[in-house]
Design a protein around this motif. Structure first.
Motif, PDB file in Angstrom:
ATOM      1  N   ASN A  52       8.929  17.759  22.343  1.00 18.93           N
ATOM      2  CA  ASN A  52       8.034  18.892  22.068  1.00 18.93           C
ATOM      3  C   ASN A  52       6.998  18.579  20.998  1.00 18.93           C
ATOM      4  O   ASN A  52       6.287  19.473  20.547  1.00 18.93           O
ATOM      5  N   ALA A  53       6.902  17.343  20.572  1.00 18.70           N
ATOM      6  CA  ALA A  53       5.921  16.953  19.557  1.00 18.70           C
ATOM      7  C   ALA A  53       4.516  17.129  20.111  1.00 18.70           C
ATOM      8  O   ALA A  53       4.283  16.943  21.312  1.00 18.70           O
ATOM      9  N   PRO A  54       3.560  17.500  19.261  1.00 17.28           N
ATOM     10  CA  PRO A  54       2.176  17.654  19.738  1.00 17.28           C
ATOM     11  C   PRO A  54       1.577  16.308  20.129  1.00 17.28           C
ATOM     12  O   PRO A  54       1.964  15.269  19.589  1.00 17.28           O
ATOM     13  N   GLU A  55       0.639  16.339  21.065  1.00 17.90           N
ATOM     14  CA  GLU A  55      -0.049  15.121  21.480  1.00 17.90           C
ATOM     15  C   GLU A  55      -0.915  14.623  20.328  1.00 17.90           C
ATOM     16  O   GLU A  55      -1.533  15.397  19.619  1.00 17.90           O
ATOM     17  N   VAL A  56      -0.956  13.310  20.157  1.00 19.47           N
ATOM     18  CA  VAL A  56      -1.798  12.705  19.140  1.00 19.47           C
ATOM     19  C   VAL A  56      -2.956  12.044  19.862  1.00 19.47           C
ATOM     20  O   VAL A  56      -2.757  11.208  20.740  1.00 19.47           O
ATOM     21  N   ALA A  57      -4.200  12.400  19.473  1.00 23.04           N
ATOM     22  CA  ALA A  57      -5.381  11.863  20.142  1.00 23.04           C
ATOM     23  C   ALA A  57      -5.565  10.380  19.855  1.00 23.04           C
ATOM     24  O   ALA A  57      -5.902   9.607  20.730  1.00 23.04           O
ATOM     25  N   ALA A  58      -5.328   9.968  18.623  1.00 18.10           N
ATOM     26  CA  ALA A  58      -5.486   8.567  18.245  1.00 18.10           C
ATOM     27  C   ALA A  58      -4.280   8.144  17.429  1.00 18.10           C
ATOM     28  O   ALA A  58      -3.688   8.945  16.727  1.00 18.10           O
ATOM     29  N   ALA A  59      -3.940   6.887  17.524  1.00 16.48           N
ATOM     30  CA  ALA A  59      -2.802   6.371  16.762  1.00 16.48           C
ATOM     31  C   ALA A  59      -3.118   6.429  15.270  1.00 16.48           C
ATOM     32  O   ALA A  59      -4.213   6.078  14.858  1.00 16.48           O
ATOM     33  N   ASP A  82       0.840  -1.202   0.000  1.00 19.92           N
ATOM     34  CA  ASP A  82       0.000   0.000   0.000  1.00 19.92           C
ATOM     35  C   ASP A  82       0.873   1.250   0.000  1.00 19.92           C
ATOM     36  O   ASP A  82       0.526   2.262  -0.590  1.00 19.92           O
ATOM     37  N   LYS A  83       2.019   1.169   0.656  1.00 22.27           N
ATOM     38  CA  LYS A  83       3.021   2.238   0.658  1.00 22.27           C
ATOM     39  C   LYS A  83       4.363   1.597   0.972  1.00 22.27           C
ATOM     40  O   LYS A  83       4.422   0.564   1.625  1.00 22.27           O
ATOM     41  N   THR A  84       5.438   2.216   0.517  1.00 21.01           N
ATOM     42  CA  THR A  84       6.762   1.660   0.791  1.00 21.01           C
ATOM     43  C   THR A  84       7.493   2.464   1.858  1.00 21.01           C
ATOM     44  O   THR A  84       8.545   2.047   2.320  1.00 21.01           O
ATOM     45  N   THR A  85       6.947   3.616   2.256  1.00 24.59           N
ATOM     46  CA  THR A  85       7.515   4.407   3.346  1.00 24.59           C
ATOM     47  C   THR A  85       6.383   4.835   4.268  1.00 24.59           C
ATOM     48  O   THR A  85       5.365   5.345   3.806  1.00 24.59           O
ATOM     49  N   PHE A  86       6.565   4.608   5.562  1.00 16.26           N
ATOM     50  CA  PHE A  86       5.589   5.073   6.547  1.00 16.26           C
ATOM     51  C   PHE A  86       6.253   6.188   7.341  1.00 16.26           C
ATOM     52  O   PHE A  86       7.246   5.966   8.014  1.00 16.26           O
ATOM     53  N   ASP A  87       5.708   7.401   7.244  1.00 17.06           N
ATOM     54  CA  ASP A  87       6.249   8.560   7.942  1.00 17.06           C
ATOM     55  C   ASP A  87       5.494   8.757   9.258  1.00 17.06           C
ATOM     56  O   ASP A  87       4.315   9.089   9.264  1.00 17.06           O
ATOM     57  N   TYR A  88       6.181   8.524  10.362  1.00 19.08           N
ATOM     58  CA  TYR A  88       5.582   8.709  11.689  1.00 19.08           C
ATOM     59  C   TYR A  88       5.345  10.183  11.974  1.00 19.08           C
ATOM     60  O   TYR A  88       4.540  10.523  12.825  1.00 19.08           O
ATOM     61  N   GLY A  89       6.101  11.067  11.320  1.00 20.01           N
ATOM     62  CA  GLY A  89       6.048  12.489  11.655  1.00 20.01           C
ATOM     63  C   GLY A  89       6.781  12.711  12.967  1.00 20.01           C
ATOM     64  O   GLY A  89       7.687  11.965  13.328  1.00 20.01           O
ATOM     65  N   ASP A  90       6.376  13.741  13.706  1.00 22.91           N
ATOM     66  CA  ASP A  90       6.953  14.007  15.026  1.00 22.91           C
ATOM     67  C   ASP A  90       6.136  13.278  16.079  1.00 22.91           C
ATOM     68  O   ASP A  90       4.916  13.441  16.131  1.00 22.91           O
ATOM     69  N   VAL A  91       6.801  12.460  16.891  1.00 24.39           N
ATOM     70  CA  VAL A  91       6.122  11.714  17.948  1.00 24.39           C
ATOM     71  C   VAL A  91       6.820  11.963  19.283  1.00 24.39           C
ATOM     72  O   VAL A  91       8.011  12.255  19.324  1.00 24.39           O
TER      73      VAL A  91
END
Length: 160
Positions: free
Chosen positions: A122-129, A25-34
């Motif tokens: 300092n990454a923003p909180e993520v409400a859902a995974a 479905d994708k070859t790279t998964f970008d987590y972003g800032d966590v």
């Protein structure tokens, strides 16, 4: 003799035309800032776009901070499966990791997928995974997290 060579060539063409084919479905998964120690599990979807069963023989991470999980059950033509990839988000800083996927696809017996992101306090909180997990019974670790979230919600409600 010419007919024999032509017959072998024709047979080889059909053998290559009908095979198992791996597609992602994708070859790279970008987590972003966590945030440090946040949920580091993500899923890649593997689809068999060929006409024979596809078998994943091995999935190998480039380092010990990345833990892939997969099934060796055959993926039938037109069907999909998940590769679960966990990253240790206790390690601060940017990351870009390679995961090798080995299968019986004659054209792509070794495929490379990647995860990348940045673990930052300092990454923003993520409400859902952001990952979509396959439906499964709740594991004890998930139950513990749910109880912790419920206690936190109760404290917030009591403070109001």
């Amino acid at each position: 003799m010419k007919k024999l060579i032509a017959g072998i060539a024709l047979f080889g063409t059909f053998a290559l035309a009908s095979a198992q084919t791996i597609t992602f479905d994708k070859t790279t998964f970008d987590y972003g800032d966590v945030k440090p120690n946040s949920e580091g599990t993500r899923f890649f979807t593997v689809t068999n776009t060929g006409d024979k069963p596809l078998v994943l023989s091995n999935v190998k991470a480039s380092c010990g901070c990345t833990t892939p999980e997969f099934s060796t059950d055959p993926i039938m033509p037109g069907k999909s499966a998940k590769i679960k990839v966990g990253y240790n988000t206790g390690i601060n800083g940017p990351f870009n990791k390679m995961i090798e996927v080995f299968s019986n696809d004659p054209a792509n017996s070794r495929t490379v997928i990647y995860i990348k992101g940045n673990v930052d306090a300092n990454a923003p909180e993520v409400a859902a995974a952001p990952a979509v997990a396959p439906a499964a019974p709740a594991a004890p670790a998930n139950a513990k997290a749910a109880r912790k979230a419920a206690r936190h919600a109760k404290k917030v409600a009591a403070a109001k």
